[in-house]
Design a protein around this motif. Structure first.
Motif, PDB file in Angstrom:
ATOM      1  N   GLN A 200       0.789  -1.325   0.100  1.00  0.00           N
ATOM      2  CA  GLN A 200      -0.002  -0.064   0.022  1.00  0.00           C
ATOM      3  C   GLN A 200       0.779   1.275   0.062  1.00  0.00           C
ATOM      4  O   GLN A 200       0.661   2.196  -0.634  1.00  0.00           O
ATOM      5  N   LEU A 201       2.073   1.322   0.710  1.00  0.00           N
ATOM      6  CA  LEU A 201       2.978   2.405   0.668  1.00  0.00           C
ATOM      7  C   LEU A 201       3.587   2.624  -0.553  1.00  0.00           C
ATOM      8  O   LEU A 201       3.495   3.557  -0.856  1.00  0.00           O
ATOM      9  N   ARG A 202       3.997   1.509  -1.134  1.00  0.00           N
ATOM     10  CA  ARG A 202       4.651   1.652  -2.362  1.00  0.00           C
ATOM     11  C   ARG A 202       3.531   1.973  -3.514  1.00  0.00           C
ATOM     12  O   ARG A 202       3.805   2.782  -4.222  1.00  0.00           O
ATOM     13  N   TRP A 203       2.440   1.520  -3.380  1.00  0.00           N
ATOM     14  CA  TRP A 203       1.305   2.038  -4.446  1.00  0.00           C
ATOM     15  C   TRP A 203       1.105   3.339  -4.205  1.00  0.00           C
ATOM     16  O   TRP A 203       1.133   4.114  -5.258  1.00  0.00           O
ATOM     17  N   LEU A 204       1.046   4.038  -3.002  1.00  0.00           N
ATOM     18  CA  LEU A 204       0.808   5.539  -3.026  1.00  0.00           C
ATOM     19  C   LEU A 204       1.941   6.224  -3.498  1.00  0.00           C
ATOM     20  O   LEU A 204       1.846   7.011  -3.911  1.00  0.00           O
ATOM     21  N   ILE A 205       3.237   5.807  -3.033  1.00  0.00           N
ATOM     22  CA  ILE A 205       4.503   6.480  -3.863  1.00  0.00           C
ATOM     23  C   ILE A 205       4.362   6.505  -5.084  1.00  0.00           C
ATOM     24  O   ILE A 205       4.444   7.566  -5.767  1.00  0.00           O
ATOM     25  N   LEU A 206       4.170   5.536  -5.715  1.00  0.00           N
ATOM     26  CA  LEU A 206       4.176   5.095  -7.421  1.00  0.00           C
ATOM     27  C   LEU A 206       2.999   6.107  -8.114  1.00  0.00           C
ATOM     28  O   LEU A 206       3.397   6.875  -9.009  1.00  0.00           O
ATOM     29  N   ASN A 207       1.904   6.017  -7.554  1.00  0.00           N
ATOM     30  CA  ASN A 207       0.590   6.636  -8.078  1.00  0.00           C
ATOM     31  C   ASN A 207       0.681   8.187  -7.527  1.00  0.00           C
ATOM     32  O   ASN A 207       0.317   9.138  -8.529  1.00  0.00           O
ATOM     33  N   VAL A 208       1.148   8.525  -6.776  1.00  0.00           N
ATOM     34  CA  VAL A 208       1.299   9.891  -6.434  1.00  0.00           C
ATOM     35  C   VAL A 208       2.516  10.667  -7.528  1.00  0.00           C
ATOM     36  O   VAL A 208       2.328  11.752  -7.991  1.00  0.00           O
ATOM     37  N   ALA A 209       3.524   9.885  -7.523  1.00  0.00           N
ATOM     38  CA  ALA A 209       4.494  10.239  -8.396  1.00  0.00           C
ATOM     39  C   ALA A 209       4.071  10.360  -9.673  1.00  0.00           C
ATOM     40  O   ALA A 209       4.520  11.391 -10.545  1.00  0.00           O
ATOM     41  N   ASP A 210       3.375   9.337 -10.150  1.00  0.00           N
ATOM     42  CA  ASP A 210       2.677   9.488 -11.478  1.00  0.00           C
ATOM     43  C   ASP A 210       1.700  10.428 -11.815  1.00  0.00           C
ATOM     44  O   ASP A 210       1.000  10.389 -12.903  1.00  0.00           O
ATOM     45  N   GLY A 211       1.201  11.020 -10.777  1.00  0.00           N
ATOM     46  CA  GLY A 211       0.112  12.260 -10.764  1.00  0.00           C
ATOM     47  C   GLY A 211      -1.279  11.495 -10.798  1.00  0.00           C
ATOM     48  O   GLY A 211      -2.313  12.143 -11.204  1.00  0.00           O
ATOM     49  N   LYS A 212      -1.311  10.313 -10.500  1.00  0.00           N
ATOM     50  CA  LYS A 212      -2.819   9.523 -10.728  1.00  0.00           C
ATOM     51  C   LYS A 212      -3.482  10.132  -9.266  1.00  0.00           C
ATOM     52  O   LYS A 212      -4.605   9.912  -9.226  1.00  0.00           O
ATOM     53  N   VAL A 213      -2.714  10.333  -8.241  1.00  0.00           N
ATOM     54  CA  VAL A 213      -3.240  10.473  -6.906  1.00  0.00           C
ATOM     55  C   VAL A 213      -2.637  11.789  -6.500  1.00  0.00           C
ATOM     56  O   VAL A 213      -1.713  12.251  -6.657  1.00  0.00           O
ATOM     57  N   PRO A 214      -3.350  12.875  -5.560  1.00  0.00           N
ATOM     58  CA  PRO A 214      -2.799  14.322  -5.256  1.00  0.00           C
ATOM     59  C   PRO A 214      -2.049  13.782  -3.987  1.00  0.00           C
ATOM     60  O   PRO A 214      -2.101  12.872  -3.157  1.00  0.00           O
ATOM     61  N   ALA A 215      -0.878  14.515  -4.060  1.00  0.00           N
ATOM     62  CA  ALA A 215       0.312  14.546  -2.968  1.00  0.00           C
ATOM     63  C   ALA A 215      -0.729  14.561  -1.682  1.00  0.00           C
ATOM     64  O   ALA A 215      -0.115  14.084  -0.407  1.00  0.00           O
ATOM     65  N   ALA A 216      -1.505  15.277  -1.397  1.00  0.00           N
ATOM     66  CA  ALA A 216      -2.432  15.679  -0.359  1.00  0.00           C
ATOM     67  C   ALA A 216      -2.895  14.545   0.164  1.00  0.00           C
ATOM     68  O   ALA A 216      -2.928  14.213   1.517  1.00  0.00           O
ATOM     69  N   ASP A 217      -3.498  13.457  -0.598  1.00  0.00           N
ATOM     70  CA  ASP A 217      -3.708  12.104  -0.048  1.00  0.00           C
ATOM     71  C   ASP A 217      -2.709  11.491   0.581  1.00  0.00           C
ATOM     72  O   ASP A 217      -2.816  11.032   1.838  1.00  0.00           O
ATOM     73  N   LEU A 218      -1.349  11.443   0.057  1.00  0.00           N
ATOM     74  CA  LEU A 218      -0.301  10.550   0.715  1.00  0.00           C
ATOM     75  C   LEU A 218      -0.031  11.449   1.994  1.00  0.00           C
ATOM     76  O   LEU A 218       0.217  10.861   3.137  1.00  0.00           O
ATOM     77  N   ILE A 219       0.152  12.787   1.821  1.00  0.00           N
ATOM     78  CA  ILE A 219       0.446  13.688   3.148  1.00  0.00           C
ATOM     79  C   ILE A 219      -0.069  13.171   4.275  1.00  0.00           C
ATOM     80  O   ILE A 219       0.007  13.035   5.544  1.00  0.00           O
ATOM     81  N   GLN A 220      -1.747  12.940   4.019  1.00  0.00           N
ATOM     82  CA  GLN A 220      -2.968  12.854   5.257  1.00  0.00           C
ATOM     83  C   GLN A 220      -2.874  11.403   5.610  1.00  0.00           C
ATOM     84  O   GLN A 220      -3.124  11.088   6.599  1.00  0.00           O
ATOM     85  N   SER A 221      -2.328  10.453   4.500  1.00  0.00           N
ATOM     86  CA  SER A 221      -2.559   9.118   5.067  1.00  0.00           C
ATOM     87  C   SER A 221      -1.182   8.302   5.282  1.00  0.00           C
ATOM     88  O   SER A 221      -1.183   6.934   5.894  1.00  0.00           O
TER      89      SER A 221
END
Length: 109
Positions: free
Chosen positions: A20-41
């Protein structure tokens, strides 16, 4: 925040773990998920993983990279200019820059 009903999270791993952590990193880096989501979770997700037992990192390198993101978040502030010693704090842009760097290394592993 992770919202499993959001189509952007359709491929988010259902089992709590490092994937899940890896998924967040990769999807935020690719612009698929906002950085704010990673920051919050990201930090709370990592803490949940640690409470369930020793995280199952693929390698020491992966563990270090994930900790690099955690470290960037440790010194995250929504407004670094309002902090004492603002140069010591990371903005959302700083966190995103670190996430992109880490993602590049994770993709090579």
């Amino acid at each position: 925040m992770i919202n499993r009903s959001d189509p952007r999270y359709a491929t988010f791993p259902p089992e709590t773990g490092v994937a899940q952590l890896r998924w967040l990193i990769l999807n935020v880096a690719d612009g698929k998920v906002p950085a704010a989501d990673l920051i919050q979770s990201f930090r709370s997700l990592h803490e949940t993983i640690e409470r369930s037992g020793r995280p199952a990192y693929a390698s020491k390198a992966e563990a270090r990279l994930i900790w690099d993101v955690l470290w960037a978040l440790e010194f995250y502030s929504p407004d670094p200019a309002r902090e004492d010693n603002p140069e010591e704090w990371n903005s959302e842009a700083d966190v995103l820059k670190e996430v992109k760097r880490v993602a590049g290394h994770l993709k090579q592993a």
